[in-house]
Every structure is written in structure tokens, then in C-alpha cells.
Design an enzyme around this catalytic site. Structure first.
Site, PDB file in Angstrom:
ATOM      1  CB  ALA A   1       6.240  -4.805  -6.920  1.00  0.00           C
TER       2      ALA A   1
ATOM      3  N   GLY B   1       3.261   3.503  -5.629  1.00  0.00           N
ATOM      4  CA  GLY B   1       2.781   3.035  -6.921  1.00  0.00           C
ATOM      5  C   GLY B   1       1.298   2.731  -6.971  1.00  0.00           C
TER       6      GLY B   1
ATOM      7  CB  ALA C   1      -0.905   0.009   1.241  1.00  0.00           C
TER       8      ALA C   1
ATOM      9  CE1 TYR D   1       7.257  -7.000 -16.060  1.00  0.00           C
ATOM     10  CE2 TYR D   1       5.508  -8.361 -16.976  1.00  0.00           C
ATOM     11  CZ  TYR D   1       6.013  -7.604 -15.946  1.00  0.00           C
ATOM     12  OH  TYR D   1       5.281  -7.470 -14.799  1.00  0.00           O
TER      13      TYR D   1
ATOM     14  CG  LEU E   1       2.045   4.237 -15.028  1.00  0.00           C
ATOM     15  CD1 LEU E   1       0.975   4.459 -13.980  1.00  0.00           C
ATOM     16  CD2 LEU E   1       2.334   5.548 -15.736  1.00  0.00           C
ATOM     17  CB  VAL E   2       8.054   6.027 -13.466  1.00  0.00           C
ATOM     18  CG1 VAL E   2       9.356   6.075 -12.690  1.00  0.00           C
ATOM     19  CG2 VAL E   2       8.236   6.464 -14.898  1.00  0.00           C
TER      20      VAL E   2
ATOM     21  CG  ASP F   1       8.065 -10.758   4.657  1.00  0.00           C
ATOM     22  OD1 ASP F   1       7.524 -10.458   3.562  1.00  0.00           O
ATOM     23  OD2 ASP F   1       8.705 -11.816   4.836  1.00  0.00           O
TER      24      ASP F   1
END
Ligand code: NAD
Length: 389
Positions: A139, A51, A48, A234, A272-273, A110
Site C-alpha cells: 500500500a 497490516g 510484509a 473509493y 480494517l485500521v 523500495d
């Protein structure tokens, strides 16, 4: 402390508290301007702090007045070092949501561990929250199996062949060739273990066992497909295998939840970055070209625009959720439009060190990268001392 960005190997090692407060504020303001969504009321977001996960949480709270619990990795500041991004963004989010009278609890730890699942369960029970929405937006680069203690590492490699491509070293501002050797069986298994759907399923099972899900709960996780230029490394590579596993997990969860009226989806988002995508070779250069084309066509979106569109137009429109033939929600519909990809191909064929700042939107890439760490906002004087606690 005076805080300027410290960047090494496309990773920013520090964060600016004021800038991150502003980033969260701007995302909240964007959502408030769009109006309300008939969305969820009690939401858990796993991943959360930055990104897509942060944007999802902001959309839920400020677009749909939802109470939210957020989980992310966090690192508090020390006397000589700032906290990490999540330390400041989650605090800024919690303060803003609580000011609105919403429950907002952020837990750092974690997400793969039993311990954090226990903590989330107890916080939900303490707040009498039964979840009608769970967003899985993790991610991670590694994962310790909570039962065996074994450590798995995710890798980014092609499968069945080697691969060479142009890539941008954003830190050194050079375009160079990167070469990838094919993944081993262990690489593939590691990537699937880290970024596949196993942990999402563990979360949903645990929450269900604890009776912390409403019968009509909706859960969503995020995936990526991307264009041919990144496919070898990817979608057809180790990360793609993990994403296919995540997508299959979505179907498995959907089958289970739909017996009581619940739903599970995977949304395929736009490139996206973010802190994660910046470290995937080839992707930053592709993103620079993508931004140039999408901005010129007036169809560019950042994380918050994507997540608002996901919740407003797809998940909570009050109609059947639109999905592709593999039951995925396609938020990458504009990225993969034929006219967009044709323009990107033209750029990709000629891009080199002499022209990448003009024919691609490297500036846009850089700005986003810095802002995700709290830097580069025009309203902030970075030469001023800032309280990092
Ligand atoms: P991000 O790096 O901005 O966010 C990742 C989140 O996961 C952070 O909140 C981080 O703290 C948290 N996290 C990582 N490891 C953790 C751990 N062990 N325990 C607790 N929290 C942990 O990444 P993002 O780009 O927003 O990615 C989110 C999801 O969206 C991923 O599944 C990614 O593949 C997907 N996605 C990203 C893009 C993109 O271009 N960025 C495109 C499509 C889909």
C-alpha cells in the site's frame, strides 16, 4: 528513550519497539492456537511489515512452517527518533521465526525498484528457496517507475463528479465535511500506476525468469470494494480504478501461471485500521461504525483473523478456491452482509460529534490505530525508558 505516540494528520510518526514486539507475539500466538494449515513452504511477502502483509507472513510461517522473505519500507532509528513500525515488526518476526528453525529474511527498500528485486533474487538463490507462494500486499502513496525514473503519485479522488461526505478527523476528534474535486486524467493514471497491478506483474515475471517459482506457485494480492458510503471516493474513484487494474492483472497472471499448474488470485479483504486505511478520508468513520456492528454480531475480525481464514478456509483448504463471478476471493463477505450494512446505514445517517463515541466503536478504531504503532497495550509501562535501537 521514553516514547509516547506522536500523531499528525492521522499519521503516527513514531513507533514503540516493545509494543510492536508484543503485537507480533500476539499475532503469532493467535495462529499457533488455530492449528496447522497444509499451506506453502517458501513464501515471499511484498509489503510484509504491517497490516495484511505482516499477518499473511505470520500465518505462512507459524501456521504452515514456511520459510519467508519479507520486503517493506523500513527506517532505522536515530539518536533522537524511533525507527518506523516495520523496523521493529520485521525484526520481531525474524527473531521468532528463526527461533523455530525457519528461514526468515527481511529486506527494507523500495519494492518498486529493480534494486530490491535483485536483492530478493540473490537472497532466494543463496538460501536455495524456490517460491510456492507470493503475497503482494503493498500500500503505497507514490511510485518511481524503475525504468524511466518518473515519479507517480497516488490520489484518492472521485471520478467524473465531486463528492462531499462526513469524515472523522481522528487526531482532532472532530467530524467534519470533506469535499473532493473530481480526479483529472493524470490523477487516475497516477493511482493506477502506484496501486494497480503493474508492479505485481513485474515481480512475478522477474521471479519466473529467474526460475524461482515452483510450477504450482500460488500468488495473491489484496483488494477492497466497500459499501455505498465510501464508493464515490473509493471503489468508483481513483483507488477503485487501481484495484480494478490489480484484479485484471490477477486474471492475466493466472492465465500465464495456470499453464504449468500455478494460480493467481485477488482477495477482497475487509476494511480494517492499518497505517494505510487511516489516511483515506471517510474510511476511519466508516470503520468505527463497521466495528461497532460486527463486534455486536460477533463476526469482527482483525488482520490476523482475516489472513488465517484466507489461508485456512480459502487458499489451502485442499479444494477449489471459492471465488465470485469475477474470480475474486471474498474476505469481505461478512462486512458486506445485508444485515451488517443496514445497521451501518442507520448509524451513518445520525452520526455526529455528539454521539460518535457511543453509536460507533471509535474506541476500537483508536485502540487498533495505536497498537499498530506499538502503543496502548495494557502490559507495557509507557513511562519507562525503552531501548529504541
Ligand atoms: P499497510 O500500510 O499496513 O501495509 C503496507 C505495506 O506496504 C507495508 O509493509 C509498507 O512498508 C509497504 N510499502 C509501502 N510502500 C512501499 C515501498 N515503496 N516499498 C516497499 N514497501 C512498501 O497496508 P494494508 O492496509 O495492510 O494494505 C495492504 C493491501 O491490502 C493493500 O493493497 C490494500 O489496498 C489492501 N486492503 C486493505 C484494507 C484495509 O482496510 N486496510 C482492506 C482491503 C484491502
Amino acid at each position: 528513550m521514553i516514547v509516547h505516540p506522536k500523531i499528525k494528520n492521522n499519521i503516527c510518526l513514531n513507533a514503540h519497539p516493545k509494543g510492536l514486539e508484543l503485537l507480533v507475539k500476539k499475532e503469532i500466538e493467535y495462529v499457533q492456537k488455530q492449528g496447522k494449515i497444509a499451506g506453502p513452504k517458501n513464501v515471499l511477502v511484498i509489503g510484509a511489515s504491517t497490516g495484511y502483509g505482516l499477518a499473511s507472513r505470520i500465518v505462512a510461517a507459524f501456521g504452515s512452517d514456511a520459510n519467508t522473505i519479507g520486503v517493506a519500507s523500513g527506517r532505522p532509528p536515530t539518536a533522537v527518533r524511533t525507527g518506523n513500525v516495520g523496523y521493529y515488526t520485521m525484526r520481531a518476526f525474524d527473531n521468532a521465526a528463526r527461533e523455530k528453525g525457519l528461514i526468515a529474511e527481511s529486506l527494507t527498500g523500495d519494492a518498486f525498484s529493480h534494486e530490491i528485486k535483485d536483492r530478493v533474487v540473490s537472497i532466494l538463490k543463496k538460501n536455495n528457496m524456490v517460491l510456492d507462494c507470493v503475497v503482494y500486499s503493498l500500500a503505497a502513496s507514490s511510485r518511481r517507475d524503475p525504468d524511466t525514473g518518473e515519479l507517480f503519485r497516488g490520489s484518492i479522488k472521485p471520478i467524473g463528479r465531486s463528492f462531499t461526505s462526513k469524515s472523522l478527523d481522528a487526531g482532532k476528534e472532530v467530524i467534519k465535511e470533506v469535499h473532493f474535486e473530481p480526479a483529472t486524467k493524470e490523477d487516475i493514471a497516477g493511482a493506477v500506476k502506484v496501486m494497480g497491478g503493474e508492479d505485481w506483474e513485474l515481480w512475478m515475471n522477474r521471479l519466473s525468469d529467474e526460475k524461482l517459482l515452483t510450477p504450482n506457485v500460488l500468488t495473491v494480492a489484496y483488494s477492497y470494494i466497500g459499501p455505498p458510503v465510501t464508493a464515490a471516493v473509493y471503489r468508483e474513484g481513483t483507488l477503485g480504478m487501481a484495484k480494478k487494474h490489480l484484479e485484471a492483472t490477477g486474471d492475466k497472471l493466472h492465465e500465464k501461471l495456470s499453464a504449468k499448474g500455478g494460480r493467481a488470485f485477488v482477495a477482497v479483504n475487509k476494511a480494517l485500521v492499518t497505517r494505510s486505511s487511516a489516511v483515506i478520508p471517510v474510511v476511519p468513520l466508516y470503520i468505527s461504525a463497521l466495528f461497532k456492528v460486527m463486534k455486536e454480531k460477533n463476526i469482527h475480525e482483525g488482520c490476523i483473523e482475516q489472513m488465517f481464514r484466507l489461508f485456512h478456509e480459502k487458499l489451502y483448504k485442499g479444494e477449489a478456491v471459492p471465488v465470485d463471478e469475477l474470480r475474486r476471493i471474498r474476505m469481505d463477505d461478512w462486512e458486506l452482509r445485508e444485515d451488517v450494512q443496514k445497521e451501518i446505514d442507520k448509524i451513518w445517517n445520525i452520526i455526529d460529534e455528539t454521539n460518535y463515541r457511543t453509536i460507533a466503536d471509535f474506541r476500537g478504531y483508536e485502540d487498533d490505530f495505536l497498537q499498530f504503532h506499538g502503543f496502548g497495550f495494557s502490559g507495557i509501562d509507557y513511562s519507562e525508558d525503552v531501548d529504541i535501537t
